[in-house]
Scaffold this active site. Structure first.
Site: not given
Length: 333
Positions: A296, A266, A171
């Protein structure tokens, strides 16, 4: 890819993810929501949630904490080695945790870091970089460079093979890892030779199909929360088009091979898929591993979700194999 507007969430997500979400909610340890809590409370909630995910029986490894000279003072690094290889001269993966630049720590990612070390047979150097908004872009990128320079200068005395060096992150951490791979092209010393990027946050752009499909909240991460994370990181006046802040916009030529582990459900899915297209244009070897039924942050779910564990082991094997001269077949653009 299934249409999330037409199919119920329960039919898209891996059933073990649904069970984990229900268990976390019933146990009182749901994922932290920084839009619903003061930041300090959200950070504490994130630590509790990830402690629940990590569990009390961690993957056995050897851990050592060291300090590098960072742009704002000492920068903490955690070295994690697979068992039985504590004194070996190991390839190294410099790793940056996710959390939108505002949440999480090397503790929240403990199980993931241990799995990467063990299954990749590498030493993981986890970077305890500064969080936003207390520190904002480009401070975290300067800390990333400090970590790289420490590994190059001091790694050999700690059993790290600086000639076999990879970067990785998830991320927001994938943003830092990609930025470091870009910056390392101008650094003296051994080059970064591989990159591992889990569901990266690569551009300040919310007008994508994945944001429209998955950004409303049914799959965890939301578009609204992503806007908030970017504001914490960039502030109100930093240009969002800066290629160091949004590495999807950078000149990607000359990057090392990259492994993109992508969550299908996601809102950031298209950040990785767009990056893959740009890598193809730039002739950068890469592989896209798309997990269509995972959300995610799946790399933190490995204790409960078998498919997430398999995905992390596959990623670890890709890093370790490449650094040991047994690379995967990659697309060359």
């Amino acid at each position: 890819m299934p249409d999330a507007f037409a199919v119920p969430v329960r039919e898209l997500l891996d059933p073990q993810v649904l069970a984990l979400n229900a268990l976390a909610a019933s146990a009182g340890w749901p994922p932290a929501d920084p839009l619903a809590l003061p930041l300090a409370e959200a950070r504490a909630a994130a630590e509790r949630h990830h402690a629940f995910l990590n569990g009390r029986a961690p993957v056995p490894v050897v851990v050592q904490d060291v300090e590098a000279a960072g742009p704002g003072g000492p920068l903490r690094l955690r070295l994690i080695r697979p068992p039985g290889e504590a004194s070996a001269h190991l390839p190294v993966l410099i790793y940056f945790h996710g959390g939108g630049f505002a949440l999480n720590s090397i503790y929240t990612h403990d199980r993931l870091l241990r799995l990467l070390a063990r299954h990749g047979r590498v030493a993981v150097c986890a970077v305890a970089y500064s969080l936003a908004p207390e520190r904002r872009f480009p401070f975290q990128h300067e800390e990333a460079l400090s970590a790289l320079r420490w590994v190059v200068r001091h790694g050999p005395s700690h059993g790290l093979d600086r000639e076999r060096l990879a970067v990785g992150g998830d991320s927001a951490g994938a943003n830092l890892a990609l930025g470091l791979a870009l910056a390392s092209r101008g650094e003296p010393g051994p080059p970064v030779s591989f990159g591992l990027l889990f569901y990266g946050m690569f551009a300040h752009d919310f007008d994508t199909a994945s944001h429209r499909l998955y950004g409303a909240g049914g799959f965890g991460l939301t578009t609204e929360r992503m806007r908030w994370y970017w504001r914490q990181y960039l502030g109100e006046h930093t240009p969002a088009a800066d290629a160091w802040a949004a590495p999807l916009l950078a000149d990607l030529r000359g990057l090392p091979p990259l492994y993109l582990a992508v969550a299908g459900l996601d809102c950031l899915r298209d950040d990785s898929l767009r990056l893959a297209r740009r890598l193809e244009e730039a002739k950068v070897p890469h592989r896209v591993a798309l997990y269509e039924d995972l959300p995610h942050a799946f790399a933190g779910m490995t204790r409960f979700v078998r498919r997430a564990e398999v995905a992390v082991i596959q990623a670890a094997s890709a890093v370790g194999g490449h650094l040991r001269g047994q690379p995967l077949a990659l697309a060359n653009g």
